[in-house]
Design a protein around this motif. Structure first.
Motif, PDB file in Angstrom:
ATOM      1  N   ALA A 168       0.805  -1.224   0.000  1.00 40.01           N
ATOM      2  CA  ALA A 168       0.000   0.000   0.000  1.00 40.01           C
ATOM      3  C   ALA A 168       0.834   1.269   0.000  1.00 40.01           C
ATOM      4  O   ALA A 168       0.307   2.349  -0.249  1.00 40.01           O
ATOM      5  CB  ALA A 168      -0.938   0.011   1.207  1.00 40.01           C
ATOM      6  N   THR A 170       3.977   4.008  -1.097  1.00 44.14           N
ATOM      7  CA  THR A 170       4.275   4.679  -2.361  1.00 44.14           C
ATOM      8  C   THR A 170       5.650   4.301  -2.904  1.00 44.14           C
ATOM      9  O   THR A 170       5.985   4.666  -4.029  1.00 44.14           O
ATOM     10  CB  THR A 170       4.218   6.198  -2.169  1.00 44.14           C
ATOM     11  OG1 THR A 170       5.137   6.581  -1.136  1.00 44.14           O
ATOM     12  CG2 THR A 170       2.810   6.643  -1.777  1.00 44.14           C
ATOM     13  N   ARG A 211       0.323   1.581  -3.625  1.00 44.95           N
ATOM     14  CA  ARG A 211      -1.134   1.762  -3.681  1.00 44.95           C
ATOM     15  C   ARG A 211      -1.824   0.472  -4.134  1.00 44.95           C
ATOM     16  O   ARG A 211      -2.770   0.496  -4.918  1.00 44.95           O
ATOM     17  CB  ARG A 211      -1.488   2.929  -4.594  1.00 44.95           C
ATOM     18  CG  ARG A 211      -0.937   4.261  -4.088  1.00 44.95           C
ATOM     19  CD  ARG A 211      -1.356   5.417  -4.951  1.00 44.95           C
ATOM     20  NE  ARG A 211      -0.815   6.669  -4.415  1.00 44.95           N
ATOM     21  CZ  ARG A 211      -1.005   7.861  -4.976  1.00 44.95           C
ATOM     22  NH1 ARG A 211      -1.735   7.960  -6.081  1.00 44.95           N
ATOM     23  NH2 ARG A 211      -0.484   8.944  -4.428  1.00 44.95           N
ATOM     24  N   ASN A 212      -1.287  -0.647  -3.658  1.00 45.18           N
ATOM     25  CA  ASN A 212      -1.860  -1.985  -3.865  1.00 45.18           C
ATOM     26  C   ASN A 212      -1.781  -2.468  -5.317  1.00 45.18           C
ATOM     27  O   ASN A 212      -2.436  -3.452  -5.673  1.00 45.18           O
ATOM     28  CB  ASN A 212      -3.317  -2.030  -3.385  1.00 45.18           C
ATOM     29  CG  ASN A 212      -3.447  -1.755  -1.904  1.00 45.18           C
ATOM     30  OD1 ASN A 212      -2.685  -2.295  -1.107  1.00 45.18           O
ATOM     31  ND2 ASN A 212      -4.395  -0.923  -1.526  1.00 45.18           N
ATOM     32  N   ARG A 213      -0.977  -1.818  -6.137  1.00 44.13           N
ATOM     33  CA  ARG A 213      -0.766  -2.280  -7.502  1.00 44.13           C
ATOM     34  C   ARG A 213       0.421  -3.245  -7.536  1.00 44.13           C
ATOM     35  O   ARG A 213       1.435  -3.036  -6.873  1.00 44.13           O
ATOM     36  CB  ARG A 213      -0.505  -1.116  -8.449  1.00 44.13           C
ATOM     37  CG  ARG A 213      -1.678  -0.214  -8.698  1.00 44.13           C
ATOM     38  CD  ARG A 213      -2.773  -0.876  -9.494  1.00 44.13           C
ATOM     39  NE  ARG A 213      -2.392  -1.120 -10.892  1.00 44.13           N
ATOM     40  CZ  ARG A 213      -3.185  -1.724 -11.770  1.00 44.13           C
ATOM     41  NH1 ARG A 213      -4.395  -2.144 -11.408  1.00 44.13           N
ATOM     42  NH2 ARG A 213      -2.784  -1.901 -13.006  1.00 44.13           N
ATOM     43  N   ASP A 236      -4.506  -5.210  -9.288  1.00 43.76           N
ATOM     44  CA  ASP A 236      -4.672  -4.761  -7.904  1.00 43.76           C
ATOM     45  C   ASP A 236      -4.523  -5.932  -6.946  1.00 43.76           C
ATOM     46  O   ASP A 236      -4.698  -7.090  -7.323  1.00 43.76           O
ATOM     47  CB  ASP A 236      -6.050  -4.112  -7.710  1.00 43.76           C
ATOM     48  CG  ASP A 236      -6.190  -2.824  -8.492  1.00 43.76           C
ATOM     49  OD1 ASP A 236      -5.197  -2.079  -8.572  1.00 43.76           O
ATOM     50  OD2 ASP A 236      -7.288  -2.575  -9.029  1.00 43.76           O
TER      51      ASP A 236
END
Length: 329
Positions: A168, A170, A211-213, A236
């Motif tokens: 999650a 950055t 960001r969960n990617r 995701d």
């Protein structure tokens, strides 16, 4: 204060005080008799006395010799109250300051302890990973049991295991698949295109992009005079806690770029692919994931069946350079 109980006629104290000794007050011509009890106050307006004890007390408070003539009863009482109030205020300020200093010291001690614990854990993880990488080198002489034993040692080490923070945040984190227990485990997370004739899987890289990617890169070598092929899967991810230190990691691919550069976006159910992983160890240095059984229950031993369901990812310091070397950048 008993010494302050007697009344002194205003304007007469300086004339009635004998410096350095017991003070006395001249008696008026007409006096009334005291009550037989002897403990009551005098009813005469002009009668009163200032004791030497009061003068001595005032002298001690002001650090010098003070006569009874310099002591006035109402002002002395006010000074006492102010002095006590100031002492209480100073004491409170001192205690508050000491408490704040103690709180800061406790925070520093806790921070130092956490830092020491983190450094110790990182050293243990680094040492274990170095041993594993040495075993995976060709002609190292390591057996499958040796490798499984080293992986078991890794997942037994204390770790943050905060996969949610890794995915999650950055900050992008790059990993390389260092060891996998079976081809089925590879197909669980990848495209499976390496199984076509004349194709050989070279490397798999995974990036937690933030960001969960999540992004998965497959590098496949085609036998013959053909360039390497790179497949890119993106999607995701969702992290949910499970029993103990185990985390459930669900990844859903919504985009695929094949070796020709063509992108296939999710838009239909056929283009969406989801799978689950059970993560037993996660840090910036490594991630150990296990393919769950069809029942989605937790395996009694994550390394059962000679580790056939295990994927070990280790940190890749320079992903661009690695892709350049394989000519798929």
């Amino acid at each position: 204060f008993p010494l302050l109980a007697k009344k002194v006629k205003r304007g007469k104290l300086a004339k009635n005080v004998v410096p350095g000794g017991a003070s006395s007050v001249s008696k008026p011509k007409e006096t009334r008799k005291r009550s037989s009890g002897g403990g009551g106050k005098s009813s005469g307006r002009g009668e009163g006395a200032v004791s030497s004890a009061l003068a001595d007390w005032a002298s001690s408070q002001q650090g010098g010799d003070v006569s009874a003539a310099e002591v006035d009863e109402p002002s002395t009482l006010s000074q006492v109250i102010e002095s006590v109030s100031e002492d209480v205020k100073n004491e409170f300020t001192t205690l508050k300051s000491e408490k704040q200093k103690g709180s800061k010291n406790n925070r520093r001690i806790k921070q130092a302890a956490r830092q020491a614990e983190d450094e110790k854990r990182s050293a243990m993880v680094e040492s274990t990973l170095e041993g594993l990488e040495e075993m995976l080198v060709e002609k190292s002489g390591a057996t499958l049991d040796d490798i499984i034993g080293q992986v078991r040692k890794l997942i037994s080490l204390p770790s943050d295991n905060n996969l949610r923070t890794l995915t999650a945040g950055t900050k992008p984190l790059n990993y390389r698949l260092a060891w996998v227990g079976s081809d089925d485990a590879i197909c669980h997370v990848g495209t499976g295109l390496h199984k076509v004739p004349l194709a050989r899987l070279q490397e798999i890289f995974m990036t937690c992009k933030g960001r969960n990617r999540v992004e998965l890169l497959e590098v496949i070598r085609i036998l013959g005079p053909f360039p390497n092929v790179r497949n890119t899967l993106q999607g995701d991810s969702v992290v949910s806690p499970s029993s103990g230190d185990l985390s459930n990691w669900k990844i859903t691919y919504d985009s695929m770029i094949d070796g020709t550069g063509k992108e296939i976006l999710a838009g239909e159910d056929d283009n969406v692919r989801s799978f689950n992983l059970q993560v037993y160890f996660s840090s910036e240095e490594a991630i150990v994931a296990v393919v769950p059984p069809e029942s989605s229950n937790v395996r009694s031993d994550p390394l059962e069946e000679n580790g056939a369901n295990v994927l070990v990812f280790v940190r890749e310091d320079d992903l661009d350079l690695a892709l350049q070397k394989m000519r798929v950048d």
